[in-house]
Design a protein around this motif. Structure first.
Motif, PDB file in Angstrom:
ATOM      1  N   CYS A 162       0.113  -7.235 -16.303  1.00 53.24           N
ATOM      2  CA  CYS A 162       0.227  -8.590 -16.388  1.00 53.24           C
ATOM      3  C   CYS A 162      -0.774  -9.737 -17.092  1.00 53.24           C
ATOM      4  CB  CYS A 162      -0.128  -8.847 -14.229  1.00 53.24           C
ATOM      5  SG  CYS A 162       0.233 -10.658 -13.998  1.00 53.24           S
ATOM      6  N   PRO A 163      -1.107  -9.935 -18.067  1.00 54.79           N
ATOM      7  CA  PRO A 163      -1.443 -11.166 -18.368  1.00 54.79           C
ATOM      8  C   PRO A 163      -2.551 -12.183 -18.196  1.00 54.79           C
ATOM      9  CG  PRO A 163       0.828 -11.953 -18.547  1.00 54.79           C
ATOM     10  CD  PRO A 163       1.284 -10.231 -18.511  1.00 54.79           C
ATOM     11  N   ALA A 164      -1.470 -12.062 -16.497  1.00 60.32           N
ATOM     12  CA  ALA A 164      -2.713 -13.043 -15.257  1.00 60.32           C
ATOM     13  C   ALA A 164      -3.267 -12.539 -15.121  1.00 60.32           C
ATOM     14  CB  ALA A 164      -1.716 -14.082 -14.441  1.00 60.32           C
ATOM     15  N   ALA A 165      -2.963 -10.832 -14.461  1.00 57.55           N
ATOM     16  CA  ALA A 165      -3.849 -10.469 -13.364  1.00 57.55           C
ATOM     17  C   ALA A 165      -3.687 -11.176 -12.567  1.00 57.55           C
ATOM     18  CB  ALA A 165      -5.581 -10.373 -13.867  1.00 57.55           C
ATOM     19  N   LEU A 166      -2.205 -10.738 -11.633  1.00 58.29           N
ATOM     20  CA  LEU A 166      -1.040 -11.164 -10.723  1.00 58.29           C
ATOM     21  C   LEU A 166      -1.870  -9.988  -9.351  1.00 58.29           C
ATOM     22  CD1 LEU A 166       0.971 -14.020 -11.734  1.00 58.29           C
ATOM     23  CD2 LEU A 166      -1.444 -14.520 -10.784  1.00 58.29           C
ATOM     24  N   TYR A 167      -0.966  -8.502 -10.585  1.00 60.16           N
ATOM     25  CA  TYR A 167      -1.749  -7.710  -9.468  1.00 60.16           C
ATOM     26  C   TYR A 167      -2.805  -7.545  -9.722  1.00 60.16           C
ATOM     27  CZ  TYR A 167       3.223  -7.786 -10.686  1.00 60.16           C
ATOM     28  OH  TYR A 167       4.884  -8.642 -10.962  1.00 60.16           O
ATOM     29  N   LYS A 168      -3.128  -6.779  -8.206  1.00 60.12           N
ATOM     30  CA  LYS A 168      -4.376  -5.809  -7.593  1.00 60.12           C
ATOM     31  C   LYS A 168      -4.928  -4.940  -7.091  1.00 60.12           C
ATOM     32  CE  LYS A 168      -6.433 -10.422  -7.528  1.00 60.12           C
ATOM     33  NZ  LYS A 168      -6.302 -11.220  -9.310  1.00 60.12           N
ATOM     34  N   VAL A 169      -5.558  -3.677  -7.748  1.00 55.12           N
ATOM     35  CA  VAL A 169      -6.111  -3.487  -6.761  1.00 55.12           C
ATOM     36  C   VAL A 169      -7.295  -3.352  -6.107  1.00 55.12           C
ATOM     37  CG1 VAL A 169      -5.939  -0.537  -6.152  1.00 55.12           C
ATOM     38  CG2 VAL A 169      -4.095  -1.394  -7.167  1.00 55.12           C
ATOM     39  N   ASP A 170      -7.523  -3.812  -4.936  1.00 54.84           N
ATOM     40  CA  ASP A 170      -8.902  -3.975  -4.657  1.00 54.84           C
ATOM     41  C   ASP A 170      -9.905  -2.956  -4.838  1.00 54.84           C
ATOM     42  OD1 ASP A 170      -9.049  -2.910  -2.165  1.00 54.84           O
ATOM     43  OD2 ASP A 170      -8.564  -4.631  -1.122  1.00 54.84           O
ATOM     44  N   GLU A 171     -11.586  -2.318  -4.233  1.00 54.72           N
ATOM     45  CA  GLU A 171     -12.525  -1.361  -4.287  1.00 54.72           C
ATOM     46  C   GLU A 171     -12.001  -1.029  -3.148  1.00 54.72           C
ATOM     47  OE1 GLU A 171     -15.965  -3.432  -4.120  1.00 54.72           O
ATOM     48  OE2 GLU A 171     -15.831  -4.081  -5.847  1.00 54.72           O
ATOM     49  N   GLU A 172     -11.362  -0.679  -2.301  1.00 53.13           N
ATOM     50  CA  GLU A 172     -10.624  -0.220  -0.993  1.00 53.13           C
ATOM     51  C   GLU A 172      -9.584   0.297  -1.659  1.00 53.13           C
ATOM     52  OE1 GLU A 172     -11.035  -2.213   2.742  1.00 53.13           O
ATOM     53  OE2 GLU A 172     -13.654  -2.321   2.820  1.00 53.13           O
ATOM     54  N   GLY A 173      -8.633  -0.305  -2.543  1.00 53.24           N
ATOM     55  CA  GLY A 173      -7.570   1.024  -3.335  1.00 53.24           C
ATOM     56  C   GLY A 173      -5.992  -0.178  -2.354  1.00 53.24           C
TER      57      GLY A 173
ATOM     58  N   ASP B  17       0.795  -1.515  -0.193  1.00 51.68           N
ATOM     59  CA  ASP B  17      -0.125   0.206  -0.170  1.00 51.68           C
ATOM     60  C   ASP B  17       0.830   1.053  -0.175  1.00 51.68           C
ATOM     61  OD1 ASP B  17      -2.391  -1.174  -0.100  1.00 51.68           O
ATOM     62  OD2 ASP B  17      -2.495  -1.684   2.117  1.00 51.68           O
ATOM     63  N   GLU B  18       2.252   1.006   0.212  1.00 51.18           N
ATOM     64  CA  GLU B  18       3.078   2.208   0.404  1.00 51.18           C
ATOM     65  C   GLU B  18       3.800   2.906  -1.134  1.00 51.18           C
ATOM     66  OE1 GLU B  18       5.925   1.740   4.058  1.00 51.18           O
ATOM     67  OE2 GLU B  18       4.362   1.397   4.896  1.00 51.18           O
ATOM     68  N   VAL B  19       3.365   1.559  -2.229  1.00 54.88           N
ATOM     69  CA  VAL B  19       3.807   1.798  -3.446  1.00 54.88           C
ATOM     70  C   VAL B  19       3.591   2.822  -4.401  1.00 54.88           C
ATOM     71  CG1 VAL B  19       4.014   0.663  -5.618  1.00 54.88           C
ATOM     72  CG2 VAL B  19       4.238  -1.253  -3.807  1.00 54.88           C
ATOM     73  N   ASP B  20       4.038   3.586  -4.969  1.00 54.50           N
ATOM     74  CA  ASP B  20       3.247   5.072  -5.472  1.00 54.50           C
ATOM     75  C   ASP B  20       2.627   4.154  -6.604  1.00 54.50           C
ATOM     76  OD1 ASP B  20       3.861   7.143  -6.413  1.00 54.50           O
ATOM     77  OD2 ASP B  20       4.247   5.887  -8.736  1.00 54.50           O
ATOM     78  N   ASP B  21       0.724   4.822  -6.513  1.00 54.33           N
ATOM     79  CA  ASP B  21       0.138   4.860  -7.079  1.00 54.33           C
ATOM     80  C   ASP B  21       0.613   4.317  -8.718  1.00 54.33           C
ATOM     81  OD1 ASP B  21      -1.188   3.976  -5.139  1.00 54.33           O
ATOM     82  OD2 ASP B  21      -2.228   5.565  -4.999  1.00 54.33           O
ATOM     83  N   THR B  22       0.773   5.123  -9.580  1.00 56.60           N
ATOM     84  CA  THR B  22       0.875   4.893 -10.853  1.00 56.60           C
ATOM     85  C   THR B  22       2.051   4.391 -11.239  1.00 56.60           C
ATOM     86  OG1 THR B  22       0.826   7.838 -10.971  1.00 56.60           O
ATOM     87  CG2 THR B  22       1.346   6.520 -12.875  1.00 56.60           C
ATOM     88  N   GLU B  23       2.478   4.004 -10.199  1.00 53.98           N
ATOM     89  CA  GLU B  23       3.986   2.293 -10.387  1.00 53.98           C
ATOM     90  C   GLU B  23       3.290   1.573 -10.890  1.00 53.98           C
ATOM     91  OE1 GLU B  23       6.440   3.786 -12.193  1.00 53.98           O
ATOM     92  OE2 GLU B  23       7.694   2.246 -12.523  1.00 53.98           O
ATOM     93  N   PHE B  24       2.573   1.068  -9.478  1.00 54.28           N
ATOM     94  CA  PHE B  24       1.714   0.204  -9.480  1.00 54.28           C
ATOM     95  C   PHE B  24       0.707  -0.098 -10.142  1.00 54.28           C
ATOM     96  CE2 PHE B  24      -1.237  -3.419  -7.175  1.00 54.28           C
ATOM     97  CZ  PHE B  24      -0.087  -4.060  -6.865  1.00 54.28           C
ATOM     98  N   GLN B  25      -0.014   0.729 -10.994  1.00 51.52           N
ATOM     99  CA  GLN B  25      -1.050   0.891 -12.000  1.00 51.52           C
ATOM    100  C   GLN B  25      -0.439  -0.036 -13.404  1.00 51.52           C
ATOM    101  OE1 GLN B  25      -4.303   0.416 -11.826  1.00 51.52           O
ATOM    102  NE2 GLN B  25      -4.467   1.013  -9.840  1.00 51.52           N
TER     103      GLN B  25
END
Ligand code: SF4
Length: 103
Positions: free
Chosen positions: A51-62, A37-45
């Motif tokens: 990722c074609p396997a959708a392994l990096y996720k952001v849930d509804e609460e961010g 959660d401390e990672v830069d949002d833009t970079e994580f997005q």
């Protein structure tokens, strides 16, 4: 002029055909932060999008999450964020990782 229509591909269905031998002792991908959660949002997005396997996720609460199980070993996340978030990326040990099945 002919109208172009989007083509929909059900990637989840295709990916579910693969077999994964997850190395629980040795993660082949490690990220540079204990608390994502401390990672830069833009970079994580970037990772969420590529990722074609959708392994990096952001849930509804961010809240951000990542799980290397299910990795397709494409290396895209490494190329995208090796200097920022992705600390370690290596091929899984022999007999570990994805085993592609094409139906
Ligand atoms: S190597 Fe590819 S499939 Fe694996 S986590 Fe990175 S982007 Fe996703």
């Amino acid at each position: 002029m002919k109208e172009l229509k989007p083509i929909t591909v059900n990637v989840d269905e295709l990916i579910s055909l693969n077999h994964y031998n997850v190395d629980e002792e040795n993660a082949h991908i490690e990220l540079d932060h204990e608390n994502l959660d401390e990672v830069d949002d833009t970079e994580f997005q970037k990772l969420v999008r590529v990722c074609p396997a959708a392994l990096y996720k952001v849930d509804e609460e961010g809240h951000k999450s990542f799980d290397y199980a299910g990795c397709l070993e494409c290396g895209t996340c490494r190329i995208c964020c090796e200097d920022t978030i992705v600390k370690k990326w290596e091929m899984p040990q022999p007999t570990m990782g994805v085993e592609y099945r094409f139906g």
